[in-house]
Write an enzyme that holds these catalytic residues in place. Structure first.
Site, short mmCIF file in Angstrom:
data_model
loop_
_atom_site.label_atom_id
_atom_site.label_comp_id
_atom_site.label_asym_id
_atom_site.label_seq_id
_atom_site.Cartn_x
_atom_site.Cartn_y
_atom_site.Cartn_z
N SER A 35 -2.71 -39.57 0.90
CA SER A 35 -2.25 -38.92 -0.31
C SER A 35 -3.40 -38.71 -1.28
CB SER A 35 -1.19 -39.80 -0.99
OG SER A 35 -0.79 -39.26 -2.23
N HIS A 37 -2.38 -38.10 -4.36
CA HIS A 37 -1.53 -38.32 -5.54
C HIS A 37 -1.22 -37.01 -6.25
CE1 HIS A 37 -2.23 -42.53 -4.82
NE2 HIS A 37 -3.52 -42.32 -4.87
N ARG A 40 -3.69 -34.76 -8.84
CA ARG A 40 -3.80 -34.89 -10.29
C ARG A 40 -5.00 -35.73 -10.72
NH1 ARG A 40 1.45 -35.66 -9.07
NH2 ARG A 40 1.24 -37.89 -9.33
N GLY A 75 1.57 -31.60 -1.58
CA GLY A 75 1.43 -30.19 -1.26
C GLY A 75 2.38 -29.66 -0.22
N ARG A 77 5.77 -28.19 0.84
CA ARG A 77 6.83 -27.49 0.11
C ARG A 77 7.88 -26.84 1.01
NH1 ARG A 77 4.62 -30.17 -3.12
NH2 ARG A 77 3.59 -29.55 -5.04
N GLY A 96 7.82 -35.05 -2.69
CA GLY A 96 8.15 -35.58 -4.01
C GLY A 96 8.42 -34.54 -5.07
#
Length: 170
Positions: A35, A37, A40, A75, A77, A96
């Site tokens: 990940s 995260h 960000r 990422g 989707r 998420g």
């Protein structure tokens, strides 16, 4: 951590294969979460799927791939994104942010709709590939190498157009 809990420990935030190998070889963790995260923390870090390719290759080359599950998030989707991650060696894919947006817009019904849609997209992708089960999804369905997944320097459009107008490409 082991002195504070009897729960299995998964290490989240893996961003390179050396860290993945060290974690697996330590014997202290029960799984890895590849990940960034959500990107960000560093705006130019590699995407999770790029790191996944590197980690899977390294763990396989060292005979460690089957030692712990590899989760990946960041990422993803669409159902086809899930298919690609599974084909590249992920055990599971975290979704998420789309669920957060679905919850904000439609509450529980919005989340359920998104889960159903992702499932339908994944099934469609599997059917198109001739896969009847998740276990049929293999790396043969994706064309990818570490060389294909290079991270380029971001284009600074704001700087080029506002702060440095002579460099702007119109």
């Amino acid at each position: 951590l082991h002195s504070n809990t009897k729960l299995p420990i998964f290490l989240k935030g893996i961003q390179n294969s050396d860290d993945a190998v060290a974690a697996v070889e330590s014997g202290l963790i029960k799984g890895l979460m590849i990940s960034n995260h959500g990107g960000r923390n560093l705006d130019t870090c590699r995407s999770s799927i790029q790191v996944l390719v590197e980690v899977v290759a390294k763990l396989k080359s060292m005979g460690l791939y089957d030692k712990v599950p590899l989760f990946v998030d960041g990422g993803f989707r669409r159902g086809s994104d899930i298919f690609k991650a599974l084909a590249l060696g992920a055990t599971a894919v975290g979704i998420g942010r789309p669920m957060l947006y679905s919850m904000a817009i439609g509450g529980q019904e919005g989340v359920q709709y998104s889960i159903d849609l992702l499932g339908q997209e994944l099934v469609t992708c599997m059917k198109n590939a001739g896969c009847q089960t998740i276990s049929n999804i293999t790396s043969s369905f994706v064309s990818c190498s570490l060389n294909d997944l290079q991270v380029s320097n971001p284009i600074h459009n704001l700087y080029n157009s506002v702060e440095n107008p002579s460099a702007a490409k119109l």
